[in-house]
Design a protein around this motif. Structure first.
Motif, PDB file in Angstrom:
ATOM      1  N   ALA A 138      39.625 -30.832 -56.886  1.00 36.86           N
ATOM      2  CA  ALA A 138      40.919 -30.150 -56.803  1.00 36.86           C
ATOM      3  C   ALA A 138      41.247 -29.247 -57.996  1.00 36.86           C
ATOM      4  O   ALA A 138      41.689 -28.125 -57.825  1.00 36.86           O
ATOM      5  CB  ALA A 138      42.029 -31.169 -56.590  1.00 36.86           C
ATOM      6  N   ALA A 139      41.048 -29.726 -59.227  1.00 39.61           N
ATOM      7  CA  ALA A 139      41.516 -28.973 -60.396  1.00 39.61           C
ATOM      8  C   ALA A 139      40.362 -28.278 -61.110  1.00 39.61           C
ATOM      9  O   ALA A 139      39.328 -28.895 -61.380  1.00 39.61           O
ATOM     10  CB  ALA A 139      42.211 -29.925 -61.365  1.00 39.61           C
ATOM     11  N   PRO A 140      40.528 -26.980 -61.434  1.00 42.81           N
ATOM     12  CA  PRO A 140      39.445 -26.217 -62.076  1.00 42.81           C
ATOM     13  C   PRO A 140      38.953 -26.861 -63.379  1.00 42.81           C
ATOM     14  O   PRO A 140      37.756 -26.819 -63.661  1.00 42.81           O
ATOM     15  CB  PRO A 140      40.091 -24.860 -62.363  1.00 42.81           C
ATOM     16  CG  PRO A 140      41.243 -24.759 -61.427  1.00 42.81           C
ATOM     17  CD  PRO A 140      41.712 -26.149 -61.132  1.00 42.81           C
ATOM     18  N   GLU A 141      39.840 -27.507 -64.158  1.00 45.47           N
ATOM     19  CA  GLU A 141      39.370 -28.084 -65.435  1.00 45.47           C
ATOM     20  C   GLU A 141      38.488 -29.316 -65.193  1.00 45.47           C
ATOM     21  O   GLU A 141      37.571 -29.591 -65.969  1.00 45.47           O
ATOM     22  CB  GLU A 141      40.535 -28.379 -66.397  1.00 45.47           C
ATOM     23  CG  GLU A 141      41.588 -29.332 -65.922  1.00 45.47           C
ATOM     24  CD  GLU A 141      42.681 -28.688 -65.047  1.00 45.47           C
ATOM     25  OE1 GLU A 141      42.484 -27.550 -64.537  1.00 45.47           O
ATOM     26  OE2 GLU A 141      43.725 -29.333 -64.850  1.00 45.47           O
ATOM     27  N   ILE A 142      38.745 -30.027 -64.097  1.00 42.93           N
ATOM     28  CA  ILE A 142      37.896 -31.183 -63.765  1.00 42.93           C
ATOM     29  C   ILE A 142      36.530 -30.696 -63.283  1.00 42.93           C
ATOM     30  O   ILE A 142      35.486 -31.241 -63.663  1.00 42.93           O
ATOM     31  CB  ILE A 142      38.583 -32.080 -62.721  1.00 42.93           C
ATOM     32  CG1 ILE A 142      39.819 -32.721 -63.351  1.00 42.93           C
ATOM     33  CG2 ILE A 142      37.635 -33.158 -62.191  1.00 42.93           C
ATOM     34  CD1 ILE A 142      40.716 -33.432 -62.387  1.00 42.93           C
ATOM     35  N   VAL A 143      36.548 -29.637 -62.472  1.00 46.27           N
ATOM     36  CA  VAL A 143      35.285 -29.061 -61.990  1.00 46.27           C
ATOM     37  C   VAL A 143      34.476 -28.559 -63.188  1.00 46.27           C
ATOM     38  O   VAL A 143      33.270 -28.797 -63.286  1.00 46.27           O
ATOM     39  CB  VAL A 143      35.559 -27.923 -60.974  1.00 46.27           C
ATOM     40  CG1 VAL A 143      34.268 -27.192 -60.626  1.00 46.27           C
ATOM     41  CG2 VAL A 143      36.218 -28.491 -59.726  1.00 46.27           C
ATOM     42  N   GLN A 144      35.165 -27.907 -64.138  1.00 44.13           N
ATOM     43  CA  GLN A 144      34.463 -27.403 -65.333  1.00 44.13           C
ATOM     44  C   GLN A 144      33.854 -28.566 -66.118  1.00 44.13           C
ATOM     45  O   GLN A 144      32.725 -28.469 -66.615  1.00 44.13           O
ATOM     46  CB  GLN A 144      35.423 -26.596 -66.223  1.00 44.13           C
ATOM     47  CG  GLN A 144      34.706 -25.837 -67.336  1.00 44.13           C
ATOM     48  CD  GLN A 144      33.591 -24.906 -66.829  1.00 44.13           C
ATOM     49  OE1 GLN A 144      33.803 -24.111 -65.924  1.00 44.13           O
ATOM     50  NE2 GLN A 144      32.388 -25.030 -67.382  1.00 44.13           N
ATOM     51  N   ASN A 145      34.579 -29.684 -66.201  1.00 42.38           N
ATOM     52  CA  ASN A 145      34.036 -30.859 -66.898  1.00 42.38           C
ATOM     53  C   ASN A 145      32.773 -31.364 -66.203  1.00 42.38           C
ATOM     54  O   ASN A 145      31.784 -31.733 -66.851  1.00 42.38           O
ATOM     55  CB  ASN A 145      35.095 -31.971 -66.968  1.00 42.38           C
ATOM     56  CG  ASN A 145      34.642 -33.143 -67.826  1.00 42.38           C
ATOM     57  OD1 ASN A 145      33.845 -32.973 -68.755  1.00 42.38           O
ATOM     58  ND2 ASN A 145      35.132 -34.330 -67.521  1.00 42.38           N
ATOM     59  N   ARG A 146      32.756 -31.326 -64.866  1.00 43.04           N
ATOM     60  CA  ARG A 146      31.560 -31.765 -64.129  1.00 43.04           C
ATOM     61  C   ARG A 146      30.392 -30.816 -64.390  1.00 43.04           C
ATOM     62  O   ARG A 146      29.247 -31.255 -64.513  1.00 43.04           O
ATOM     63  CB  ARG A 146      31.861 -31.863 -62.633  1.00 43.04           C
ATOM     64  CG  ARG A 146      32.691 -33.104 -62.318  1.00 43.04           C
ATOM     65  CD  ARG A 146      33.367 -33.019 -60.976  1.00 43.04           C
ATOM     66  NE  ARG A 146      32.442 -32.898 -59.875  1.00 43.04           N
ATOM     67  CZ  ARG A 146      32.764 -32.360 -58.697  1.00 43.04           C
ATOM     68  NH1 ARG A 146      33.972 -31.877 -58.492  1.00 43.04           N
ATOM     69  NH2 ARG A 146      31.875 -32.304 -57.738  1.00 43.04           N
ATOM     70  N   ILE A 147      30.696 -29.513 -64.459  1.00 40.81           N
ATOM     71  CA  ILE A 147      29.622 -28.539 -64.734  1.00 40.81           C
ATOM     72  C   ILE A 147      29.074 -28.772 -66.149  1.00 40.81           C
ATOM     73  O   ILE A 147      27.852 -28.804 -66.357  1.00 40.81           O
ATOM     74  CB  ILE A 147      30.139 -27.088 -64.560  1.00 40.81           C
ATOM     75  CG1 ILE A 147      30.546 -26.848 -63.098  1.00 40.81           C
ATOM     76  CG2 ILE A 147      29.081 -26.076 -65.006  1.00 40.81           C
ATOM     77  CD1 ILE A 147      31.224 -25.496 -62.836  1.00 40.81           C
TER      78      ILE A 147
END
Ligand code: ADP
Length: 190
Positions: A138-147
């Protein structure tokens, strides 16, 4: 038994491609992400422990996923092999997998790596968020953390399996069918 690993960054299309691979090659699909999400949905102690880590885009502890995989190997269904999806995700998990398989007189057959550029990871996950409603999409900062976690902790696995001569990379861009065709061409060699 074959023990193939489907590797790649988040959003590379592992789950999508795994569905046809397990049918075509009579494999048992073991997705640690899917197994963890069903533990969360069922409200088990393991699920409760994993929920906040996953929703923040962090990895769950190695022992947790290693235990889940070991118990699935122990109750092996009548299949030609296993397709591991989302596991291993750290060098420690790769070493634990080697040890588990060695005990069974087996070894990793091949690592099939689906590669897409970072910009495409974020785009595909944003699209999936509108369809599947996963909290960690859902949240771009969480996706960035996964990347970032993928680059720091998971990508080193490429060197580990390359050194063993088991790492095979395919281009994950293009249509689902195009990627499936590249995977089949590779899988037919093992
Ligand atoms: P994606 O490939 O889109 O990142 P997954 O469904 O494979 O999604 O995994 C979702 C989340 O579950 C991961 O971000 C991580 O928190 C957790 N997870 C899955 N597999 C593992 C693993 N092998 N080790 C640690 N955490 C894992």
């Amino acid at each position: 038994m074959k023990y193939s690993i489907l590797f790649g960054p988040p959003g590379a299309g592992k789950g999508t491609q795994a569905a046809s691979m397990v049918e075509n090659y009579n494999l048992c699909h073991l997705s640690t992400g899917a197994l963890l999400r069903s533990e969360i949905a069922a409200g088990t102690p393991l699920g409760l422990k994993a929920k906040s880590l996953i929703e923040a885009g962090n990895l769950v502890p190695d022992e947790v996923v290693e235990g889940m995989i070991a118990s699935r190997f122990a109750s092996a269904p009548a299949v030609a092999g296993f397709l591991l999806d989302g596991f291993p995700r750290t060098i420690a998990q790769a070493q634990a997998l080697d040890a588990m398989l060695k005990e069974r007189g087996e070894e990793v057959t091949a690592v099939v790596s689906i590669m897409i550029p970072d910009e495409m990871i974020a785009q595909r996950i944003a699209h999936r968020a509108t369809i599947e409603g996963r909290a960690d999409d859902a949240a771009p900062e969480i996706v960035q953390n996964r990347i970032d976690t993928y680059h720091q902790k998971t990508e080193p696995i490429i060197g580990y399996y390359s050194a063993a001569g088991k790492y095979h990379e395919i281009d994950g861009t293009g249509t689902i069918e195009e990627v499936a065709g590249r995977i089949s061409a590779l899988m037919n060699k093992f």
